[in-house]
Design a protein around this motif. Structure first.
Motif, PDB file in Angstrom:
ATOM      1  N   GLU A 299       6.657   1.114   0.130  1.00 17.08           N
ATOM      2  CA  GLU A 299       6.860   2.228   0.450  1.00 17.08           C
ATOM      3  C   GLU A 299       5.829   2.860  -0.129  1.00 17.08           C
ATOM      4  O   GLU A 299       4.567   4.015  -0.098  1.00 17.08           O
ATOM      5  CB  GLU A 299       7.973   3.028  -0.457  1.00 17.08           C
ATOM      6  CG  GLU A 299       9.166   2.652   0.570  1.00 17.08           C
ATOM      7  CD  GLU A 299      10.313   1.652   0.477  1.00 17.08           C
ATOM      8  OE1 GLU A 299       9.682   0.983  -0.637  1.00 17.08           O
ATOM      9  OE2 GLU A 299      10.772   1.200   1.421  1.00 17.08           O
ATOM     10  N   GLU A 300       5.421   2.253  -1.591  1.00 19.27           N
ATOM     11  CA  GLU A 300       3.912   2.501  -2.123  1.00 19.27           C
ATOM     12  C   GLU A 300       2.142   1.931  -1.221  1.00 19.27           C
ATOM     13  O   GLU A 300       1.930   3.431  -1.321  1.00 19.27           O
ATOM     14  CB  GLU A 300       3.921   2.076  -3.694  1.00 19.27           C
ATOM     15  CG  GLU A 300       2.465   2.310  -4.347  1.00 19.27           C
ATOM     16  CD  GLU A 300       2.574   1.646  -5.603  1.00 19.27           C
ATOM     17  OE1 GLU A 300       3.631   1.494  -6.101  1.00 19.27           O
ATOM     18  OE2 GLU A 300       1.579   2.561  -5.999  1.00 19.27           O
ATOM     19  N   VAL A 301       2.784   1.107  -0.639  1.00 18.21           N
ATOM     20  CA  VAL A 301       1.217   0.683  -0.048  1.00 18.21           C
ATOM     21  C   VAL A 301       1.302   1.440   1.131  1.00 18.21           C
ATOM     22  O   VAL A 301       0.694   2.253   1.415  1.00 18.21           O
ATOM     23  CB  VAL A 301       1.521  -0.496   1.211  1.00 18.21           C
ATOM     24  CG1 VAL A 301       0.179  -1.000   1.642  1.00 18.21           C
ATOM     25  CG2 VAL A 301       1.947  -1.341  -0.713  1.00 18.21           C
ATOM     26  N   LYS A 302       2.069   2.967   1.916  1.00 14.31           N
ATOM     27  CA  LYS A 302       2.256   3.295   2.621  1.00 14.31           C
ATOM     28  C   LYS A 302       1.831   4.192   2.450  1.00 14.31           C
ATOM     29  O   LYS A 302       0.745   5.077   2.743  1.00 14.31           O
ATOM     30  CB  LYS A 302       3.810   3.461   3.499  1.00 14.31           C
ATOM     31  CG  LYS A 302       4.180   2.869   4.433  1.00 14.31           C
ATOM     32  CD  LYS A 302       5.373   3.744   5.279  1.00 14.31           C
ATOM     33  CE  LYS A 302       5.860   2.120   6.292  1.00 14.31           C
ATOM     34  NZ  LYS A 302       7.155   2.694   6.362  1.00 14.31           N
ATOM     35  N   ALA A 303       2.175   4.960   1.470  1.00 12.71           N
ATOM     36  CA  ALA A 303       1.590   6.340   0.760  1.00 12.71           C
ATOM     37  C   ALA A 303       0.150   6.173   0.048  1.00 12.71           C
ATOM     38  O   ALA A 303       0.013   7.180   0.235  1.00 12.71           O
ATOM     39  CB  ALA A 303       3.025   6.668  -0.671  1.00 12.71           C
ATOM     40  N   ASN A 304      -0.281   4.704  -0.677  1.00 11.92           N
ATOM     41  CA  ASN A 304      -1.013   4.704  -0.943  1.00 11.92           C
ATOM     42  C   ASN A 304      -2.089   3.325  -0.504  1.00 11.92           C
ATOM     43  O   ASN A 304      -2.152   2.565  -1.291  1.00 11.92           O
ATOM     44  CB  ASN A 304      -0.609   5.252  -2.623  1.00 11.92           C
ATOM     45  CG  ASN A 304      -2.281   5.327  -2.818  1.00 11.92           C
ATOM     46  OD1 ASN A 304      -3.229   4.636  -2.422  1.00 11.92           O
ATOM     47  ND2 ASN A 304      -2.370   4.070  -4.977  1.00 11.92           N
ATOM     48  N   PRO A 305      -2.271   3.498   0.482  1.00 12.00           N
ATOM     49  CA  PRO A 305      -3.120   2.141   1.088  1.00 12.00           C
ATOM     50  C   PRO A 305      -4.538   1.489  -0.256  1.00 12.00           C
ATOM     51  O   PRO A 305      -3.770   0.434   0.239  1.00 12.00           O
ATOM     52  CB  PRO A 305      -3.825   2.312   2.112  1.00 12.00           C
ATOM     53  CG  PRO A 305      -2.812   4.196   2.930  1.00 12.00           C
ATOM     54  CD  PRO A 305      -2.918   4.503   1.451  1.00 12.00           C
ATOM     55  N   ARG A 306      -4.069   2.214  -0.304  1.00 14.86           N
ATOM     56  CA  ARG A 306      -5.497   1.014  -1.656  1.00 14.86           C
ATOM     57  C   ARG A 306      -4.136   0.522  -2.823  1.00 14.86           C
ATOM     58  O   ARG A 306      -5.467  -0.260  -3.133  1.00 14.86           O
ATOM     59  CB  ARG A 306      -6.304   2.389  -1.766  1.00 14.86           C
ATOM     60  CG  ARG A 306      -7.389   2.899  -1.625  1.00 14.86           C
ATOM     61  CD  ARG A 306      -8.337   3.742  -2.122  1.00 14.86           C
ATOM     62  NE  ARG A 306      -9.438   4.313  -1.377  1.00 14.86           N
ATOM     63  CZ  ARG A 306      -9.951   5.525  -1.127  1.00 14.86           C
ATOM     64  NH1 ARG A 306      -9.702   6.325  -2.434  1.00 14.86           N
ATOM     65  NH2 ARG A 306     -10.799   5.517  -0.380  1.00 14.86           N
TER      66      ARG A 306
END
Ligand SMILES: C[S@@+](CC[C@H](N)C(=O)[O-])C[C@H]1O[C@@H](n2cnc3c(N)ncnc32)[C@H](O)[C@@H]1O
Length: 318
Positions: A299-306
């Motif tokens: 979920e975090e990677v989806k929301a913040n790809p960096r």
């Protein structure tokens, strides 16, 4: 830039391991846009204090503005973190309850074409985080030998086509100087083989061919690995017993430095294994809290790809 342009990575996990306590003393060695710092200040209220360090003047100014509500509890220093122990001593932060390193660059730095960190928009090939970094990326691209360029791309960018790219750069700069991000990105893209080696293709499709070269130059310009190696033992030297050290990295070489440092300090003794009795007398100084590094959730990677390459390691001073 506003503080909202940078989303703090692994925020909850960082707080769980840093474990900021009421009225404690904490150091954020990579203040950036103060996302983590703000949370530390909230968790240490009413009287906890934070020392924030960042080499980048713009990040520093933005953080100072966004942390105004905590003014009496915050000390900010615009500096590289290599001399963290000296800075902490000067500002009365020794011994300290916890230290956070959230390495690399922030989104506003990456997105500002004037800084030259990214090839998404044209800008000067600068890449210095702080003004005292010395060489710019343009200086390296103009002055380093072909072998040196290949070494930088291979070692710091883990770039498979480092030699081809270095050769193309040397040829291109003989025609005219390569001074902008766009020019460099074009030269790198032209150096890539049309049919990448089997196995390389799938991984490479997702990133621009210049990504690794830009990352390598940034690490070289700011001597990021050297500064990290210098800073970690200094950070440990100012932690109080049971104080926490949390490090977030975005590059495998950084993570290796952190991992080896924590392992060595957790082991203590550095005698060769064939010596029957310890002769070095070194005692363990750290207890590792993360057996394996923590990584962001899907979920975090989806929301913040960096956040995708982030790894968090934490340890506690003995
Ligand atoms: C990923 S950002 C930190 C973001 C921050 N945790 C937040 O929540 O906004 C990394 C920051 O560290 C700074 N930095 C990187 N290496 C540094 C060094 N050696 N000394 C001081 N600052 C450094 C960069 O200028 C950048 O602002």
């Amino acid at each position: 830039m506003s503080s909202h342009d940078h989303v703090p990575v692994l925020l909850e996990e960082t707080m769980a391991y840093l474990s900021p306590r009421e009225n404690g003393l904490y150091i954020d060695a990579t203040l950036g846009y103060a996302g983590h710092a703000r949370r530390i200040l909230e968790m240490t209220s009413p009287a906890g204090r934070l020392l924030g360090v960042d080499a980048d003047r713009l990040a520093f100014d933005s953080a100072r503005a966004s942390l105004q509500a905590f003014a009496g509890r915050v000390s900010l220093v615009c500096s590289y973190f290599d001399r963290l122990d000296e800075i902490a001593r000067e500002w009365g932060f020794v011994p300290v309850d916890g230290i956070l390193f959230d390495l690399g660059v922030s989104s506003p730095q990456l997105d500002d074409p004037g800084r030259g960190f990214s090839f998404q928009a044209s800008g000067p090939l600068d890449m210095r985080m702080g003004p005292d970094a010395g060489h710019t990326a343009a200086d390296i691209v103009a002055g380093a030998s072909e072998e040196e360029l290949a070494r930088i791309f291979h070692e710091l960018g883990e770039e498979r086509y480092s030699r081809r790219i270095a050769r193309q750069i040397v040829a291109a700069r003989a025609r005219s100087p390569v001074t902008t991000t766009n020019e460099l990105a074009r030269v790198v893209a032209a150096a890539m083989p049309r049919h990448p080696a089997a196995g390389a293709r799938v991984a490479r499709q997702q990133i621009h061919p210049a990504t690794r070269v830009f990352q390598a130059l940034r690490i070289a310009v700011n001597d990021e690995l050297g500064r990290l190696r210098e800073a970690l033992p200094r950070a440990l030297s100012i932690l109080r017993s049971q104080g926490r050290l949390v490090v977030i990295t975005f590059h495998s070489l950084e993570d290796r430095i952190v991992k080896r440092f924590m392992q060595a300090e957790a082991r203590g003794c550095i005698c060769p294994p064939d010596i029957p009795r310890c002769a070095c007398g070194r005692e363990p100084r750290l207890r590792i809290l993360t057996k394996k590094p923590l990584t962001p959730s899907i979920e975090e990677v989806k929301a913040n790809p960096r956040s995708r390459s982030a790894k968090l390691r934490a340890a506690e001073a003995i």
